[in-house]
Scaffold this motif. Structure first.
Motif, PDB file in Angstrom:
ATOM      1  N   VAL A   7       0.851  -1.184   0.000  1.00 22.31           N
ATOM      2  CA  VAL A   7       0.000   0.000   0.000  1.00 22.31           C
ATOM      3  C   VAL A   7       0.888   1.235   0.000  1.00 22.31           C
ATOM      4  CG1 VAL A   7      -1.638   1.371   1.362  1.00 22.31           C
ATOM      5  CG2 VAL A   7      -1.998  -1.080   1.078  1.00 22.31           C
ATOM      6  N   GLY A   8       0.605   2.135  -0.929  1.00 23.14           N
ATOM      7  CA  GLY A   8       1.250   3.436  -0.962  1.00 23.14           C
ATOM      8  C   GLY A   8       0.275   4.477  -0.447  1.00 23.14           C
ATOM      9  N   PHE A   9       0.764   5.373   0.403  1.00 21.17           N
ATOM     10  CA  PHE A   9      -0.095   6.394   0.995  1.00 21.17           C
ATOM     11  C   PHE A   9       0.607   7.747   0.945  1.00 21.17           C
ATOM     12  CE2 PHE A   9      -1.399   8.838   4.788  1.00 21.17           C
ATOM     13  CZ  PHE A   9      -2.719   9.060   4.434  1.00 21.17           C
ATOM     14  N   SER A  10      -0.041   8.707   0.308  1.00 23.32           N
ATOM     15  CA  SER A  10       0.487  10.060   0.198  1.00 23.32           C
ATOM     16  C   SER A  10      -0.341  10.997   1.063  1.00 23.32           C
ATOM     17  CB  SER A  10       0.424  10.537  -1.265  1.00 23.32           C
ATOM     18  OG  SER A  10       0.652  11.921  -1.343  1.00 23.32           O
ATOM     19  N   ALA A  11       0.343  11.773   1.888  1.00 22.76           N
ATOM     20  CA  ALA A  11      -0.347  12.685   2.805  1.00 22.76           C
ATOM     21  C   ALA A  11      -0.509  14.070   2.207  1.00 22.76           C
ATOM     22  CB  ALA A  11       0.420  12.764   4.117  1.00 22.76           C
ATOM     23  N   THR A  48     -13.420  14.093   4.028  1.00 20.79           N
ATOM     24  CA  THR A  48     -13.386  15.093   5.091  1.00 20.79           C
ATOM     25  C   THR A  48     -13.649  14.489   6.474  1.00 20.79           C
ATOM     26  OG1 THR A  48     -15.714  15.593   4.704  1.00 20.79           O
ATOM     27  CG2 THR A  48     -14.086  16.962   3.562  1.00 20.79           C
ATOM     28  N   GLY A  49     -14.160  13.282   6.520  1.00 25.48           N
ATOM     29  CA  GLY A  49     -14.448  12.645   7.805  1.00 25.48           C
ATOM     30  C   GLY A  49     -13.211  12.282   8.599  1.00 25.48           C
ATOM     31  N   LEU A  50     -12.068  12.216   7.952  1.00 25.59           N
ATOM     32  CA  LEU A  50     -10.840  11.838   8.650  1.00 25.59           C
ATOM     33  C   LEU A  50     -10.471  12.846   9.726  1.00 25.59           C
ATOM     34  CD1 LEU A  50      -8.324  10.059   8.989  1.00 25.59           C
ATOM     35  CD2 LEU A  50      -7.234  11.463   7.233  1.00 25.59           C
ATOM     36  N   GLY A  51     -10.425  14.110   9.355  1.00 22.76           N
ATOM     37  CA  GLY A  51     -10.019  15.139  10.307  1.00 22.76           C
ATOM     38  C   GLY A  51     -10.995  15.318  11.457  1.00 22.76           C
ATOM     39  N   ALA A  52     -12.245  14.979  11.247  1.00 27.12           N
ATOM     40  CA  ALA A  52     -13.261  15.132  12.287  1.00 27.12           C
ATOM     41  C   ALA A  52     -13.322  13.941  13.236  1.00 27.12           C
ATOM     42  CB  ALA A  52     -14.634  15.340  11.645  1.00 27.12           C
ATOM     43  N   ALA A  53     -12.632  12.859  12.896  1.00 28.70           N
ATOM     44  CA  ALA A  53     -12.718  11.632  13.705  1.00 28.70           C
ATOM     45  C   ALA A  53     -11.746  11.693  14.877  1.00 28.70           C
ATOM     46  CB  ALA A  53     -12.408  10.418  12.832  1.00 28.70           C
ATOM     47  N   TRP A  54     -12.292  11.609  16.074  1.00 29.23           N
ATOM     48  CA  TRP A  54     -11.478  11.586  17.289  1.00 29.23           C
ATOM     49  C   TRP A  54     -11.060  10.170  17.643  1.00 29.23           C
ATOM     50  CZ3 TRP A  54     -10.191  15.977  20.125  1.00 29.23           C
ATOM     51  CH2 TRP A  54     -10.749  17.156  19.658  1.00 29.23           C
ATOM     52  N   SER A  55     -11.780   9.203  17.070  1.00 25.60           N
ATOM     53  CA  SER A  55     -11.474   7.797  17.328  1.00 25.60           C
ATOM     54  C   SER A  55     -11.835   6.995  16.089  1.00 25.60           C
ATOM     55  CB  SER A  55     -12.282   7.284  18.529  1.00 25.60           C
ATOM     56  OG  SER A  55     -13.659   7.223  18.183  1.00 25.60           O
ATOM     57  N   PRO A  62     -15.135   6.108   3.881  1.00 28.00           N
ATOM     58  CA  PRO A  62     -13.920   6.264   3.068  1.00 28.00           C
ATOM     59  C   PRO A  62     -12.643   6.305   3.915  1.00 28.00           C
ATOM     60  CG  PRO A  62     -15.607   7.789   2.326  1.00 28.00           C
ATOM     61  CD  PRO A  62     -16.105   7.175   3.606  1.00 28.00           C
ATOM     62  N   ALA A  63     -12.687   6.986   5.048  1.00 28.63           N
ATOM     63  CA  ALA A  63     -11.517   7.047   5.927  1.00 28.63           C
ATOM     64  C   ALA A  63     -11.202   5.686   6.517  1.00 28.63           C
ATOM     65  CB  ALA A  63     -11.744   8.075   7.035  1.00 28.63           C
ATOM     66  N   ARG A  64     -12.235   4.958   6.911  1.00 27.07           N
ATOM     67  CA  ARG A  64     -12.047   3.614   7.463  1.00 27.07           C
ATOM     68  C   ARG A  64     -11.377   2.693   6.442  1.00 27.07           C
ATOM     69  NH1 ARG A  64     -14.418   1.780  11.794  1.00 27.07           N
ATOM     70  NH2 ARG A  64     -16.046   3.344  11.647  1.00 27.07           N
ATOM     71  N   ARG A  65     -11.763   2.824   5.181  1.00 28.47           N
ATOM     72  CA  ARG A  65     -11.179   1.984   4.126  1.00 28.47           C
ATOM     73  C   ARG A  65      -9.682   2.241   3.970  1.00 28.47           C
ATOM     74  NH1 ARG A  65     -16.164   2.530  -0.007  1.00 28.47           N
ATOM     75  NH2 ARG A  65     -17.385   0.773   0.782  1.00 28.47           N
ATOM     76  N   VAL A  66      -9.270   3.497   4.065  1.00 29.74           N
ATOM     77  CA  VAL A  66      -7.846   3.828   3.966  1.00 29.74           C
ATOM     78  C   VAL A  66      -7.091   3.238   5.156  1.00 29.74           C
ATOM     79  CG1 VAL A  66      -6.156   5.706   3.984  1.00 29.74           C
ATOM     80  CG2 VAL A  66      -8.215   5.892   2.568  1.00 29.74           C
ATOM     81  N   ILE A  67      -7.617   3.442   6.355  1.00 27.88           N
ATOM     82  CA  ILE A  67      -6.977   2.910   7.569  1.00 27.88           C
ATOM     83  C   ILE A  67      -6.870   1.389   7.481  1.00 27.88           C
ATOM     84  CG2 ILE A  67      -7.210   2.633  10.076  1.00 27.88           C
ATOM     85  CD1 ILE A  67      -6.483   5.493   9.279  1.00 27.88           C
ATOM     86  N   LYS A  92       0.045  12.397  10.563  1.00 25.61           N
ATOM     87  CA  LYS A  92       0.186  11.875  11.929  1.00 25.61           C
ATOM     88  C   LYS A  92      -1.143  11.344  12.451  1.00 25.61           C
ATOM     89  CE  LYS A  92       1.581  12.963  16.631  1.00 25.61           C
ATOM     90  NZ  LYS A  92       0.552  12.136  17.225  1.00 25.61           N
ATOM     91  N   HIS A  93      -2.214  12.063  12.161  1.00 22.30           N
ATOM     92  CA  HIS A  93      -3.530  11.645  12.629  1.00 22.30           C
ATOM     93  C   HIS A  93      -3.898  10.259  12.081  1.00 22.30           C
ATOM     94  CE1 HIS A  93      -7.490  12.119  14.300  1.00 22.30           C
ATOM     95  NE2 HIS A  93      -8.073  12.086  13.117  1.00 22.30           N
ATOM     96  N   VAL A  94      -3.602  10.018  10.822  1.00 18.33           N
ATOM     97  CA  VAL A  94      -3.865   8.692  10.235  1.00 18.33           C
ATOM     98  C   VAL A  94      -3.157   7.617  11.045  1.00 18.33           C
ATOM     99  CG1 VAL A  94      -3.325   7.198   8.253  1.00 18.33           C
ATOM    100  CG2 VAL A  94      -4.379   9.427   7.890  1.00 18.33           C
ATOM    101  N   PHE A  95      -1.878   7.836  11.336  1.00 19.95           N
ATOM    102  CA  PHE A  95      -1.124   6.809  12.042  1.00 19.95           C
ATOM    103  C   PHE A  95      -1.461   6.747  13.530  1.00 19.95           C
ATOM    104  CE2 PHE A  95       0.931   6.858   8.013  1.00 19.95           C
ATOM    105  CZ  PHE A  95       1.142   5.502   7.796  1.00 19.95           C
ATOM    106  N   ASP A  96      -2.019   7.814  14.081  1.00 20.27           N
ATOM    107  CA  ASP A  96      -2.542   7.747  15.452  1.00 20.27           C
ATOM    108  C   ASP A  96      -3.759   6.829  15.526  1.00 20.27           C
ATOM    109  OD1 ASP A  96      -0.636   9.434  16.522  1.00 20.27           O
ATOM    110  OD2 ASP A  96      -1.906  11.222  16.438  1.00 20.27           O
ATOM    111  N   LEU A  97      -4.518   6.725  14.439  1.00 19.42           N
ATOM    112  CA  LEU A  97      -5.724   5.895  14.416  1.00 19.42           C
ATOM    113  C   LEU A  97      -5.430   4.432  14.086  1.00 19.42           C
ATOM    114  CD1 LEU A  97      -8.096   8.404  12.596  1.00 19.42           C
ATOM    115  CD2 LEU A  97      -8.200   7.710  15.005  1.00 19.42           C
ATOM    116  N   ILE A  98      -4.229   4.145  13.663  1.00 16.72           N
ATOM    117  CA  ILE A  98      -3.865   2.770  13.289  1.00 16.72           C
ATOM    118  C   ILE A  98      -3.411   1.998  14.516  1.00 16.72           C
ATOM    119  CG2 ILE A  98      -2.114   1.441  12.015  1.00 16.72           C
ATOM    120  CD1 ILE A  98      -2.418   3.510   9.789  1.00 16.72           C
ATOM    121  N   ASP A  99      -3.856   0.764  14.599  1.00 16.84           N
ATOM    122  CA  ASP A  99      -3.435  -0.120  15.687  1.00 16.84           C
ATOM    123  C   ASP A  99      -1.937  -0.371  15.544  1.00 16.84           C
ATOM    124  OD1 ASP A  99      -3.026  -2.110  17.556  1.00 16.84           O
ATOM    125  OD2 ASP A  99      -4.286  -3.594  16.554  1.00 16.84           O
ATOM    126  N   PRO A 100      -1.126  -0.010  16.555  1.00 17.73           N
ATOM    127  CA  PRO A 100       0.322  -0.217  16.456  1.00 17.73           C
ATOM    128  C   PRO A 100       0.711  -1.663  16.164  1.00 17.73           C
ATOM    129  CG  PRO A 100      -0.189   1.153  18.353  1.00 17.73           C
ATOM    130  CD  PRO A 100      -1.503   0.643  17.810  1.00 17.73           C
TER     131      PRO A 100
END
Length: 125
Positions: A7-11, A48-55, A62-67, A92-100
């Motif tokens: 998977v390639g991901f561009s921020a 746009t839902g990514l930035g609004a998601a606290w958890s 769409p954001a869930r699919r990327v994660i 950073k927010h994307v990787f904060d939402l990813i399970d380590p």
């Protein structure tokens, strides 16, 4: 037998972008022998839902699919443009939402694009 997933991901928030081109070039070089299944994403794919998601529970589909694609990959190529000497906040927010645990033992290539020599060390940072 299924091929391993890269998977390639561009921020970057826009398409086309230099960061997307760099992520794509590195990912395509890794898949040159055809042994990997490549999927590419940009921040805009998360919507746009990514930035609004606290958890994770608050993520839009769409954001869930990327994660989930990042977590489910066998290897990653991730990149960010450099803003004010660092990667983007949404990166950073994307990787904060990813399970380590989903990143454990996963090969990751980190790339960045910057506007000058002062940005050269952001990947090492």
């Amino acid at each position: 037998m299924t091929r391993p997933k890269l998977v390639g991901f561009s921020a970057n928030l826009q398409r086309p972008s230099k960061t997307r081109a760099l992520v794509e070039a590195v990912a395509e070089a890794a898949t040159v022998d055809g042994g990997l299944d490549l999927r590419l994403f940009d921040l805009v794919d998360a919507g746009t839902g990514l930035g609004a998601a606290w958890s994770r529970d608050a993520l839009s589909l769409p954001a869930r699919r990327v994660i989930e694609a990042i977590e489910g990959a066998d290897a990653l190529v991730v990149g960010s443009p450099v803003y004010k000497g660092s990667f983007t906040g949404l990166f950073k927010h994307v990787f904060d939402l990813i399970d380590p645990a989903a990143l454990a033992n996963k090969p990751v290539a980190i790339v960045a694009t910057g506007g000058g020599a002062r940005h050269a060390l952001v990947v090492e940072h």
